[in-house]
Design a protein around this motif. Structure first.
Motif, mmCIF file in Angstrom:
data_model
loop_
_atom_site.group_PDB
_atom_site.id
_atom_site.type_symbol
_atom_site.label_atom_id
_atom_site.label_comp_id
_atom_site.label_asym_id
_atom_site.label_seq_id
_atom_site.Cartn_x
_atom_site.Cartn_y
_atom_site.Cartn_z
ATOM 1 N N VAL A 3 71.368 52.707 35.799
ATOM 2 C CA VAL A 3 69.915 52.566 35.823
ATOM 3 C C VAL A 3 69.591 51.098 36.068
ATOM 4 C CG1 VAL A 3 67.779 52.886 34.523
ATOM 5 C CG2 VAL A 3 69.677 54.505 34.215
ATOM 6 N N GLN A 4 68.652 50.851 36.988
ATOM 7 C CA GLN A 4 68.335 49.479 37.385
ATOM 8 C C GLN A 4 66.817 49.279 37.388
ATOM 9 O OE1 GLN A 4 69.931 48.462 41.248
ATOM 10 N NE2 GLN A 4 70.249 46.358 40.608
ATOM 11 N N HIS A 5 66.384 48.290 36.606
ATOM 12 C CA HIS A 5 64.966 48.021 36.404
ATOM 13 C C HIS A 5 64.428 47.009 37.402
ATOM 14 C CE1 HIS A 5 61.390 48.008 33.828
ATOM 15 N NE2 HIS A 5 61.272 46.733 34.153
ATOM 16 N N SER A 6 63.166 47.186 37.770
ATOM 17 C CA SER A 6 62.435 46.149 38.504
ATOM 18 C C SER A 6 60.972 46.213 38.090
ATOM 19 C CB SER A 6 62.583 46.309 40.018
ATOM 20 O OG SER A 6 62.041 47.532 40.452
ATOM 21 N N ASP A 7 60.335 45.057 38.101
ATOM 22 C CA ASP A 7 58.907 44.951 37.823
ATOM 23 C C ASP A 7 58.436 43.585 38.313
ATOM 24 O OD1 ASP A 7 59.603 43.047 35.826
ATOM 25 O OD2 ASP A 7 59.459 44.528 34.217
ATOM 26 N N ASN A 31 60.845 51.426 36.798
ATOM 27 C CA ASN A 31 59.850 50.372 36.635
ATOM 28 C C ASN A 31 59.255 50.342 35.228
ATOM 29 O OD1 ASN A 31 59.169 51.581 39.722
ATOM 30 N ND2 ASN A 31 59.662 49.432 39.540
ATOM 31 N N TYR A 32 59.717 51.229 34.358
ATOM 32 C CA TYR A 32 59.211 51.327 32.993
ATOM 33 C C TYR A 32 60.389 51.299 32.032
ATOM 34 C CZ TYR A 32 55.068 52.781 35.498
ATOM 35 O OH TYR A 32 54.011 52.822 36.365
ATOM 36 N N GLY A 33 60.109 51.075 30.747
ATOM 37 C CA GLY A 33 61.180 51.022 29.752
ATOM 38 C C GLY A 33 61.995 52.295 29.686
ATOM 39 N N ASP A 34 61.335 53.436 29.608
ATOM 40 C CA ASP A 34 62.006 54.725 29.520
ATOM 41 C C ASP A 34 62.612 55.065 30.882
ATOM 42 O OD1 ASP A 34 62.753 57.422 29.320
ATOM 43 O OD2 ASP A 34 60.896 58.024 28.324
ATOM 44 N N SER A 35 63.914 55.228 30.920
ATOM 45 C CA SER A 35 64.617 55.497 32.184
ATOM 46 C C SER A 35 64.229 56.821 32.827
ATOM 47 C CB SER A 35 66.137 55.475 31.953
ATOM 48 O OG SER A 35 66.548 54.210 31.521
ATOM 49 N N PHE A 36 63.531 57.694 32.084
ATOM 50 C CA PHE A 36 63.069 58.969 32.625
ATOM 51 C C PHE A 36 61.700 58.854 33.290
ATOM 52 C CE2 PHE A 36 66.141 60.258 29.453
ATOM 53 C CZ PHE A 36 66.760 61.355 30.032
ATOM 54 N N GLU A 37 60.930 57.848 32.897
ATOM 55 C CA GLU A 37 59.532 57.738 33.324
ATOM 56 C C GLU A 37 59.429 57.377 34.803
ATOM 57 O OE1 GLU A 37 55.782 58.500 32.603
ATOM 58 O OE2 GLU A 37 57.193 58.447 30.925
ATOM 59 N N ALA A 38 58.866 58.312 35.592
ATOM 60 C CA ALA A 38 58.621 58.107 37.028
ATOM 61 C C ALA A 38 59.914 57.803 37.794
ATOM 62 C CB ALA A 38 57.574 57.006 37.257
ATOM 63 N N THR A 39 61.027 58.452 37.393
ATOM 64 C CA THR A 39 62.309 58.319 38.093
ATOM 65 C C THR A 39 62.880 59.707 38.375
ATOM 66 O OG1 THR A 39 63.785 58.357 36.158
ATOM 67 C CG2 THR A 39 62.797 56.214 36.759
ATOM 68 N N SER A 75 63.392 52.877 24.347
ATOM 69 C CA SER A 75 62.529 53.799 25.090
ATOM 70 C C SER A 75 63.329 54.957 25.670
ATOM 71 C CB SER A 75 61.815 53.059 26.223
ATOM 72 O OG SER A 75 60.963 52.075 25.718
ATOM 73 N N THR A 76 64.491 54.656 26.207
ATOM 74 C CA THR A 76 65.295 55.696 26.840
ATOM 75 C C THR A 76 65.923 56.649 25.827
ATOM 76 O OG1 THR A 76 65.726 54.297 28.763
ATOM 77 C CG2 THR A 76 67.263 56.128 28.371
#
Length: 184
Positions: free
Chosen positions: A52-56, A84-92, A119-120
């Motif tokens: 999982v890879q975050h960006s914002d 793009n959110y803390g929870d790896s499920f959100e909008a992915t 969050s995840t």
């Protein structure tokens, strides 16, 4: 014990171990070594490794800080989920990736303990997954400003996750050496 029907498999999640995210993280090298141990074990046991890879706005996609740390190597066949959110499920597409592999149990590692990890694990648990947090394979920074130091944040998260419970689901926090990828 997951509440997700027909999902007997386990997956290893490696969340946000990106250069800019863990640059100043508590026990950075030890955590990355533990994650590498788990990645090697998961691959040897044919357990899916999901990255999982975050960006914002503070972590720009394709920047040097956005890249995974060089000590960890993702295989091309291993899914990469962008978030793009803390929870790896959100909008992915994480839920779809896990469903395709019949995954109902997650073993969670990565950064930042107090944001994306928390969050995840909560997001997964409320969605019906069994969730094992690897107690010595997640980290965060010391943010100062009157906040608890990283070591306390990590210890507190491990403590409360070990005691998390809900009908039909199992949560735990265990050290790297005690992780199993089969149901216990």
């Amino acid at each position: 014990m997951t509440t997700l029907p027909d999902r007997p498999n386990t997956a290893l999640l490696v969340i946000d171990v990106q250069s800019g995210v863990v640059a100043d993280a508590h026990n950075r090298d030890g955590v990355i070594a533990n994650i590498n141990t788990l990645v090697d074990r998961a691959r040897a046991e044919d357990v899916p490794v999901i990255w999982v890879q975050h960006s914002d706005e503070h972590l720009e996609r394709d920047s040097d800080a956005w890249q995974y740390v060089p000590e960890l190597t993702r295989h091309d066949a291993e899914p990469l989920v962008h978030k793009n959110y803390g929870d790896s499920f959100e909008a992915t597409d994480l839920e779809d990736v896990l469903a395709e592999r019949g995954v109902g149990r997650l073993v969670v590692t990565g950064a930042q303990t107090d944001v994306c990890i928390r969050s995840t694990v909560h997001g997964a648990f409320t969605r019906g997954y069994d969730v094992t947090l690897v107690s010595d394979a997640h980290t965060t920074d010391d943010f100062g400003e009157g906040l608890p130091p990283a070591q306390q944040v990590i210890a507190h998260t491990n403590l409360y996750w070990h005691w998390q419970s809900a009908p039909g689901r199992h949560a735990d926090a265990v050290e790297t050496e005690k992780v199993t990828f089969t149901k216990s």
